[in-house]
Design an enzyme around this catalytic site. Structure first.
Site, PDB file in Angstrom:
ATOM      1  N   LYS A 171     -62.414 -22.578  39.631  1.00 27.66           N
ATOM      2  CA  LYS A 171     -61.891 -23.892  39.240  1.00 27.66           C
ATOM      3  C   LYS A 171     -61.394 -24.683  40.446  1.00 27.66           C
ATOM      4  O   LYS A 171     -61.571 -25.895  40.524  1.00 27.66           O
ATOM      5  CB  LYS A 171     -60.761 -23.742  38.214  1.00 27.66           C
ATOM      6  CG  LYS A 171     -61.192 -24.187  36.818  1.00 27.66           C
ATOM      7  CD  LYS A 171     -60.010 -24.389  35.908  1.00 27.66           C
ATOM      8  CE  LYS A 171     -60.414 -25.114  34.651  1.00 27.66           C
ATOM      9  NZ  LYS A 171     -59.337 -25.160  33.669  1.00 27.66           N
TER      10      LYS A 171
ATOM     11  N   LYS B 115     -65.897 -29.246  29.936  1.00 22.92           N
ATOM     12  CA  LYS B 115     -65.315 -30.568  30.147  1.00 22.92           C
ATOM     13  C   LYS B 115     -65.295 -30.914  31.627  1.00 22.92           C
ATOM     14  O   LYS B 115     -65.486 -32.058  32.014  1.00 22.92           O
ATOM     15  CB  LYS B 115     -63.890 -30.599  29.576  1.00 22.92           C
ATOM     16  CG  LYS B 115     -63.879 -30.612  28.045  1.00 22.92           C
ATOM     17  CD  LYS B 115     -62.490 -30.390  27.466  1.00 22.92           C
ATOM     18  CE  LYS B 115     -62.413 -29.094  26.703  1.00 22.92           C
ATOM     19  NZ  LYS B 115     -61.158 -28.818  26.018  1.00 22.92           N
TER      20      LYS B 115
ATOM     21  N   LYS C 233     -73.095 -23.984  32.036  1.00 21.61           N
ATOM     22  CA  LYS C 233     -72.209 -23.800  30.888  1.00 21.61           C
ATOM     23  C   LYS C 233     -71.639 -25.159  30.454  1.00 21.61           C
ATOM     24  O   LYS C 233     -71.235 -25.955  31.312  1.00 21.61           O
ATOM     25  CB  LYS C 233     -71.067 -22.863  31.302  1.00 21.61           C
ATOM     26  CG  LYS C 233     -70.043 -22.621  30.230  1.00 21.61           C
ATOM     27  CD  LYS C 233     -68.799 -21.943  30.785  1.00 21.61           C
ATOM     28  CE  LYS C 233     -67.585 -22.727  30.332  1.00 21.61           C
ATOM     29  NZ  LYS C 233     -66.301 -22.113  30.661  1.00 21.61           N
TER      30      LYS C 233
HETATM   31  P1  AMP Z   1     -61.222 -24.789  26.691  1.00 18.96           P
HETATM   32  O1  AMP Z   1     -61.939 -26.048  26.394  1.00 18.96           O
HETATM   33  O2  AMP Z   1     -61.469 -24.335  28.106  1.00 18.96           O
HETATM   34  O3  AMP Z   1     -59.797 -24.807  26.306  1.00 18.96           O
HETATM   35  O4  AMP Z   1     -61.917 -23.683  25.782  1.00 18.96           O
HETATM   36  C1  AMP Z   1     -61.563 -23.424  24.444  1.00 18.96           C
HETATM   37  C2  AMP Z   1     -62.401 -22.291  23.883  1.00 18.96           C
HETATM   38  O5  AMP Z   1     -63.786 -22.659  23.876  1.00 18.96           O
HETATM   39  C3  AMP Z   1     -62.321 -20.994  24.693  1.00 18.96           C
HETATM   40  O6  AMP Z   1     -62.278 -19.891  23.811  1.00 18.96           O
HETATM   41  C4  AMP Z   1     -63.586 -20.967  25.493  1.00 18.96           C
HETATM   42  O7  AMP Z   1     -64.030 -19.664  25.782  1.00 18.96           O
HETATM   43  C5  AMP Z   1     -64.557 -21.656  24.530  1.00 18.96           C
HETATM   44  N1  AMP Z   1     -65.645 -22.315  25.268  1.00 18.96           N
HETATM   45  C6  AMP Z   1     -65.516 -23.337  26.155  1.00 18.96           C
HETATM   46  N2  AMP Z   1     -66.734 -23.721  26.628  1.00 18.96           N
HETATM   47  C7  AMP Z   1     -67.652 -22.923  26.023  1.00 18.96           C
HETATM   48  C8  AMP Z   1     -69.096 -22.819  26.089  1.00 18.96           C
HETATM   49  N3  AMP Z   1     -69.839 -23.623  26.862  1.00 18.96           N
HETATM   50  N4  AMP Z   1     -69.693 -21.887  25.316  1.00 18.96           N
HETATM   51  C9  AMP Z   1     -68.954 -21.076  24.529  1.00 18.96           C
HETATM   52  N5  AMP Z   1     -67.609 -21.115  24.418  1.00 18.96           N
HETATM   53  C10 AMP Z   1     -66.951 -22.023  25.152  1.00 18.96           C
END
Ligand code: AMP
Ligand code: TRP
Length: 328
Positions: free
Chosen positions: A114, A199, A196
């Site tokens: 990150k 955001k 992947k």
């Molecule tokens: P975050 O947006 O980083 O807070 O992620 C929230 C949840 O979404 C977490 O459990 C991540 O592992 C899951 N997540 C985020 N991006 C992906 C992706 N591209 N594919 C699968 N799971 C995701």
């Protein structure tokens, strides 16, 4: 029989996207009825990267709450709240930070990656390094055994187990259990550019996007880079558009798309148009729910306040025990 505890969180740093939904939230919706479930909108975690933009954080938090409710999080079945409304998260984080060795944090893979990905931000902060300690506190505050997340979170969960073990060892207790990840069938969804979906890469399809925006995003997706002209045969196995068809389309159609891409009968433009239509059909119910929920923000705020109150009651019990165990 007493239900087992489950905790998960999502950051309000931009719009909830299809990766969040498939990788985590769809699983939350399923599990909320079988577990004693706590779902956190982790605004304190978001501060580690968006500490300089309060207006955006405020807007993203509310939109995320609306998205989660529209996606099927049921406040009657689980506990949904803003992490910062439950100050016990911060207190446990502080306590755990005292016993977490620095090298454990420096070797977390997402820390270095990150820092690399967000070079335009100053992330050389105390709080950013401690991100996984706050996550461990989120889970341990409810002594949760189960944590439904996407694959990218596995190193954070490993660290949470290490912190729980260290706590138990230091204070000669078996108070904390070791939390386990629960992955969905879609642990990593690719984004518009094939990396992947995230955001921070700007390659997402927000779950709240309009029909037109979804279509525009899908039409901009990368495909097999070797398929330069319409009548070149394609390789679906390396094409992100096909990865989506495999998730969202019927078995029969998937096999036809697979074949006709390889023989170049099906062109990328038509293949994408079909995907856009399929995605838009999948999102239709969500859109109706979202419009209804967004019409009553007062009710959304009530739900979050009630969630926080219930969470505080449970969290206070854990902290009381922790304070005694560590001698405060
Ligand atoms: P975050 O947006 O980083 O807070 O992620 C929230 C949840 O979404 C977490 O459990 C991540 O592992 C899951 N997540 C985020 N991006 C992906 C992706 N591209 N594919 C699968 N799971 C995701
Ligand atoms: N770090 C998680 C993410 O980015 C969000 C999160 C915060 C979380 N606290 C949590 C996930 C507790 C599971 C449990 O996706």
């Amino acid at each position: 029989m007493k239900k087992q505890r489950l905790v998960s969180g999502i950051q309000p740093t931009g719009k909830m996207h299809l990766g969040n939904y498939l990788g985590a939230v769809s699983n939350w919706v399923q599990l909320q009825h079988t577990y004693d479930a706590y779902f956190l909108i982790v605004d304190l975690h978001a501060l580690t990267t968006v500490y300089d933009n309060p207006a955006k954080l405020r807007e993203d938090k509310l939109n995320l709450a609306i998205d989660l409710l529209a996606a099927g999080i049921d406040p009657e079945a689980c506990c949904l709240y803003y992490q910062s409304d439950v100050p016990e998260h911060s207190e446990l984080h502080l306590i755990l930070s005292m016993l977490t060795p620095l090298p454990w944090l420096e070797r977390v893979p997402s820390y270095k990656s990150k820092l690399q990905d967000l070079q335009e931000k100053d992330l050389n902060t105390y709080g950013f390094l401690g991100y996984p300690v706050l996550q461990a506190a989120d889970i341990m505050l409810f002594n949760a055994q189960h944590v439904p997340v996407g694959e990218d979170q596995l190193p954070h969960l490993e660290l949470a187990r290490e912190i729980a073990r260290r706590f138990n060892h230091l204070y000669k207790t078996d108070f904390f259990c070791e939390p386990q990840a629960q992955l969905t069938h879609f642990p990593v969804l690719p984004g518009l550019d094939g990396r992947k979906m995230s955001k921070s890469y700007g390659n997402t399809i927000p779950i709240s996007a309009s029909e037109e925006a979804v279509t525009k995003s899908v039409m901009s997706m990368l495909t097999d880079p070797n398929r330069k002209r319409r009548y070149d045969p394609g390789n679906p196995d390396i094409c992100p558009v096909f990865a989506y068809h495999k998730i969202y389309n019927t078995k029969d159609r998937i096999s036809v798309i697979n074949q006709t891409c390889k023989t170049a009968e099906l062109g990328c433009v038509d293949c994408k148009k079909e995907l856009a239509a399929t995605l838009n059909a999948t999102l239709a119910e969500f859109r109706i729910n979202r419009t209804r929920i967004a019409n009553d923000i007062g009710e959304v705020q009530n739900i979050l306040k009630k969630g926080a109150q219930k969470a505080r009651n449970e969290a206070a019990k854990t902290l009381q025990n922790v304070r005694i165990l560590i001698g405060l």
